[in-house]
Write a protein that holds these residues in place. Structure first.
Motif, short mmCIF file in Angstrom:
data_model
loop_
_atom_site.label_atom_id
_atom_site.label_comp_id
_atom_site.label_asym_id
_atom_site.label_seq_id
_atom_site.Cartn_x
_atom_site.Cartn_y
_atom_site.Cartn_z
N SER A 43 19.30 61.98 56.00
CA SER A 43 19.05 62.43 54.63
C SER A 43 17.58 62.28 54.28
N PHE A 44 16.90 63.39 54.12
CA PHE A 44 15.48 63.43 53.76
C PHE A 44 14.62 62.57 54.68
N ASP A 72 17.29 51.59 59.61
CA ASP A 72 16.00 51.85 58.96
C ASP A 72 14.96 50.92 59.56
N ASN A 116 22.90 56.23 49.32
CA ASN A 116 23.86 57.17 49.93
C ASN A 116 25.05 56.41 50.52
N GLY A 144 18.00 56.35 59.04
CA GLY A 144 16.92 56.35 58.04
C GLY A 144 17.55 56.20 56.67
N VAL A 204 7.21 59.80 55.87
CA VAL A 204 8.60 59.36 55.95
C VAL A 204 8.74 57.83 56.04
N TYR A 248 11.93 53.15 45.01
CA TYR A 248 12.25 54.46 45.57
C TYR A 248 13.31 55.22 44.75
N MET A 282 13.12 48.62 52.28
CA MET A 282 14.31 49.47 52.18
C MET A 282 15.55 48.69 52.64
N ARG A 324 14.64 51.71 64.99
CA ARG A 324 13.97 53.02 64.93
C ARG A 324 14.95 54.10 65.37
N ILE A 325 15.02 55.16 64.60
CA ILE A 325 15.93 56.25 64.99
C ILE A 325 15.26 57.22 65.96
N ASP A 326 13.95 57.06 66.16
CA ASP A 326 13.22 57.97 67.05
C ASP A 326 12.92 57.33 68.40
C1 LIG Z 1 12.51 59.56 52.40
S1 LIG Z 1 13.37 58.09 52.79
C2 LIG Z 1 15.05 58.62 52.70
C3 LIG Z 1 15.99 57.49 52.57
C4 LIG Z 1 17.48 57.87 52.50
N1 LIG Z 1 17.92 58.52 53.70
C5 LIG Z 1 17.76 58.71 51.29
O1 LIG Z 1 18.11 59.88 51.44
O2 LIG Z 1 17.65 58.18 50.17
C6 LIG Z 1 13.06 57.95 54.52
C7 LIG Z 1 13.60 56.66 55.13
O3 LIG Z 1 13.45 56.75 56.55
C8 LIG Z 1 13.02 55.49 57.02
N2 LIG Z 1 12.36 55.72 58.32
C9 LIG Z 1 11.17 56.33 58.54
N3 LIG Z 1 10.90 56.39 59.85
C10 LIG Z 1 11.95 55.80 60.48
C11 LIG Z 1 12.27 55.53 61.84
N4 LIG Z 1 11.43 55.90 62.83
N5 LIG Z 1 13.41 54.90 62.12
C12 LIG Z 1 14.27 54.50 61.13
N6 LIG Z 1 14.02 54.73 59.82
C13 LIG Z 1 12.88 55.37 59.49
C14 LIG Z 1 12.10 54.98 55.92
O4 LIG Z 1 11.89 53.58 55.99
C15 LIG Z 1 12.84 55.42 54.68
O5 LIG Z 1 13.76 54.46 54.26
#
Ligand SMILES: C[S@@+](CC[C@H](N)C(=O)[O-])C[C@H]1O[C@@H](n2cnc3c(N)ncnc32)[C@H](O)[C@@H]1O
Length: 214
Positions: free
Chosen positions: A118-119, A76, A58, A52, A7, A17, A81, A101-103
């Motif tokens: 989203s994903f 993000d 989106n 994220g 991810v 991407y 990104m 960080r969202i986590d």
């Molecule tokens: C698969 S992409 C999806 C991007 C977007 N949501 C979409 O649907 O097009 C996953 C995204 O989550 C971000 N991401 C991963 N871990 C994250 C975290 N702990 N906190 C914030 N963003 C994160 C990545 O940098 C990436 O941009």
């Protein structure tokens, strides 16, 4: 052996991407994501948290439904990104992105009408998923809506061999665990209700809407 998580997207994959998604989906991603965003029933003055957020693809589409009273905040951690988000949404004054960080605990409380994952959600282990949902719950206003666009639950073992092969090659190991969880029950136990779901790509992908109990 599949990677634990994919991810966090970096380098070439991050730089291209959106183009990669268009290519892998044989050009179908554009119309698919447009349909998903229109299924979110966005209101002109909605405040939306995009967790994220990636390249801002989106966010740009969601912004089409907003008046100047509405707004979008993307979060993000990927520098590439975020740079693309800033470029793609440069003309949209009410759309912003922050590196967060969202986590991990977020400083956002009772501010948003909608939150979107989203994903993203399938790529986290259970303890991080707890933190992400707690962040969404805290950031949303009472009655606010959480949208999870991700895989629908399905039995991978019952899918045709070529589907299993592609899924295991393309996806991380955590995505396989993700398919086994009953996410509506999970969210119900964490303060959400009033579920609605729409599925796409032959029921493989789902937009799940859950409302924060007010
Ligand atoms: C698969 S992409 C999806 C991007 C977007 N949501 C979409 O649907 O097009 C996953 C995204 O989550 C971000 N991401 C991963 N871990 C994250 C975290 N702990 N906190 C914030 N963003 C994160 C990545 O940098 C990436 O941009």
């Amino acid at each position: 052996m599949p990677k634990e998580t994919k991810v966090e997207i970096k380098g070439f994959e991050a730089k291209h991407y959106d183009a990669l998604l268009d290519f892998i989906s044989l050009g179908k991603y554009k119309s698919f994501i447009r349909r998903v965003i229109s299924d979110m029933n966005i209101q002109p003055d909605d405040r939306i948290l995009d967790m994220g957020c990636g390249t801002g693809r989106n966010a740009c589409l969601m912004a089409e439904f907003l008046s100047e009273k509405g707004s979008i905040l993307g979060l993000d951690i990927g520098d590439e990104m975020i740079a693309q988000f800033e470029k793609n949404c440069a003309e949209l004054a009410h759309v912003n992105v922050q590196k967060m960080r969202i986590d991990e605990p977020l400083p956002l409380e009772n501010e948003f009408d909608k939150a979107l994952l989203s994903f993203v959600f399938h790529g986290f282990p259970p303890e991080k998923q707890e933190k992400i949902i707690a962040n969404a719950r805290k950031a949303l206003k009472p009655g606010g809506e959480l949208f999870i666009l991700d895989y629908q639950e399905f039995d991978l073992g019952k899918k045709p061999w070529f589907f299993r092969l592609i899924f295991k090659k393309a996806e991380c190991r955590l995505a396989q665990d993700y398919l086994k969880v009953d996410w509506k029950n999970y969210l119900k136990a964490r303060g959400f209700d009033d579920f609605d779901e729409k599925t796409y790509f032959r029921n493989i992908v789902r937009l799940l809407r859950a409302r924060l109990v007010g």
